[in-house]
Design an enzyme around this catalytic site. Structure first.
Site, PDB file in Angstrom:
ATOM      1  N   THR A 174       0.804  -1.205   0.000  1.00  0.00           N
ATOM      2  CA  THR A 174       0.000   0.000   0.000  1.00  0.00           C
ATOM      3  C   THR A 174       0.848   1.270   0.000  1.00  0.00           C
ATOM      4  O   THR A 174       1.936   1.288   0.562  1.00  0.00           O
ATOM      5  CB  THR A 174      -0.824  -0.064   1.300  1.00  0.00           C
ATOM      6  OG1 THR A 174      -1.508  -1.306   1.307  1.00  0.00           O
ATOM      7  CG2 THR A 174      -1.776   1.076   1.454  1.00  0.00           C
ATOM      8  N   ASP A 205      -8.061  -2.685   5.037  1.00  0.00           N
ATOM      9  CA  ASP A 205      -8.177  -1.490   5.881  1.00  0.00           C
ATOM     10  C   ASP A 205      -8.156  -0.175   5.110  1.00  0.00           C
ATOM     11  O   ASP A 205      -8.697   0.847   5.572  1.00  0.00           O
ATOM     12  CB  ASP A 205      -7.005  -1.451   6.869  1.00  0.00           C
ATOM     13  CG  ASP A 205      -5.658  -1.435   6.125  1.00  0.00           C
ATOM     14  OD1 ASP A 205      -5.384  -2.394   5.381  1.00  0.00           O
ATOM     15  OD2 ASP A 205      -4.905  -0.441   6.253  1.00  0.00           O
TER      16      ASP A 205
END
Ligand code: GLY
Length: 306
Positions: A174, A205
Site C-alpha cells: 500500500t 483497511d
C-alpha cells in the site's frame, strides 16, 4: 497578519520485506511522490492537492501495490481500494474493489468533495468516476506481466485469501501520504491493490476511515500500511491519532504505540506515517523494511528511508 503554518509532507510505499534489488526503485518512487506533493505545498497549495498528487504518483508507478501494477486477486483480476480524509472539514471519501479507474485516490477525493456518501464500491464507484469525468481504463490496462506471472505461480501454491501469509510473502505494499498546508489543514490519503491472491471482493483497511486513513486538524493525520485484517481490528489510524492526542502531539511516539498495539492485540505487522498539527512527522513499522520519505519547512532537504 495571518499566521503561516509550518508545512509538512510524509509519504510511504508500504511496509514489508523489501528485497535489496527493489530498494532503489522504492527510493526513486518515494522521492518522486514527495516532490510532486511538496511543490504544491511550497507554492501555497492545499494539503488535499498535495496528498492526491503524491498518491497518484505512486499509483502510476508499477513499483508499488496501488493503481497499475497492483497484485491480482484469486480470480486474476485487479480490485483497488483508496481513501482520503480532510482534517479541517472532517469530510472523507473512499472507494473499494474498483476495477476500471486509473487513479482511485482521485475518485475518493471527488466523493469526499461532491458526495454525501463516504464509501462507494465496485461498479458504483466506477459509475461515479465516469459521471465525474475522471480517468477511466479497462481492467487489463492496470494488469502487468510481472503480476500475471506471480498470479500463475500462486494458483498451485496457495489457496485464496490466506491473509497473514500473503502479507509476508508479497512484493510490495500500500501507498499513502499525509500533508499539512499553509492554512493549517491536515489531509491523509491511502491507496492499495490489497494482498496478493485475495479472495474476490475482499476489502482491507485502506478504504476504511479510521483504519487505513484518518485526519483531524486538532491533532494530526495518519496513513497505515500492512496486514489489513489486523489493522481493521485495532482501528489503527484512529488509534494513532488518539495516542498523538494523549502524548501532547508527538507523532513518533504515537506511531510506535500504534504498531505495538497492532502486534499485541492482533498479532499483526505493518507501518504508519503521521503528521502532527505542529508540523512534526513520525513513522514506525514492525516489518523488515518500510519505504518512506518526508520533508518539512524546518528541513533543508528531504529524507528518504527504505
Ligand atoms: N493494507 C492493505 C490491505 O491489507 O489491503
Amino acid at each position: 497578519m495571518k499566521q503561516r503554518h509550518p508545512l509538512a509532507l510524509i509519504v510511504h510505499g508500504g511496509a514489508w520485506d523489501i528485497p535489496e534489488e527493489c530498494v532503489e526503485t522504492n527510493r526513486a518512487g518515494m522521492l518522486k511522490a514527495l516532490a510532486s506533493g511538496w511543490q504544491i505545498l511550497e507554492k501555497g497549495g492545499t494539503a488535499v492537492d498535495a496528498v492526491e498528487h503524491a498518491v497518484m504518483s505512486m499509483e502510476d508507478d508499477e513499483t508499488f501495490d496501488a493503481g497499475r501494477g497492483s497484485f491480482l486477486n484469486a480470480a486474476g483480476e485487479i480490485e483497488l481500494d483508496a481513501s482520503i480524509m480532510n482534517g479541517k472539514t472532517f469530510r472523507a471519501g473512499a472507494v473499494a474493489a474498483v476495477q476500471t479507474v486509473v487513479n482511485p485516490i482521485s475518485v475518493a477525493r471527488v466523493i469526499m468533495e461532491k458526495s454525501d456518501d463516504i464509501l462507494l464500491v465496485g461498479m458504483g464507484a466506477a459509475r461515479f468516476a465516469r459521471e465525474h469525468k475522471l480517468k477511466m481504463c479497462g481492467m487489463d490496462d492496470l494488469i502487468i506481466e510481472r503480476e500475471i506471472t506471480r498470479w500463475r505461480s500462486r494458483q498451485t501454491a496457495q489457496k485464496p485469501g490466506s491473509g497473514k501469509d500473503s502479507f509476508r510473502r508479497k512484493r510490495g505494499d500500500t501507498v499513502g501520504a499525509v500533508a499539512l498546508d499553509v492554512a493549517g489543514t491536515i489531509v491523509a490519503g491511502t491507496s492499495t491493490g490489497g494482498i496478493p491472491n485475495k479472495y474476490p471482493g475482499r476489502v482491507g483497511d485502506t478504504p476504511l476511515i479510521g483504519c487505513g486513513t484518518y485526519a483531524d486538524n486538532e491533532v494530526g493525520g495518519v496513513s497505515a500500511t500492512g496486514w489489513g485484517e489486523g489493522i481493521m481490528k485495532v482501528v489503527l489510524a484512529k488509534s494513532v491519532i488518539d495516542a498523538m492526542a494523549r502524548s501532547g502531539g508527538d507523532p513518533t511516539e504515537a506511531a510506535k504505540e500504534g504498531i505495538a498495539l497492532l502486534k499485541k492485540k492482533a498479532g499483526g505487522l505493518g507501518g504508519v506515517i503521521a503528521v502532527s498539527r505542529e508540523g512534526k512527522v513520525g513513522h514506525a513499522y514492525s516489518t523488515p523494511r518500510m519505504a518512506r520519505a518526508f520533508v518539512t519547512s524546518e528541513m533543508k532537504s528531504p529524507i528518504v528511508l527504505v
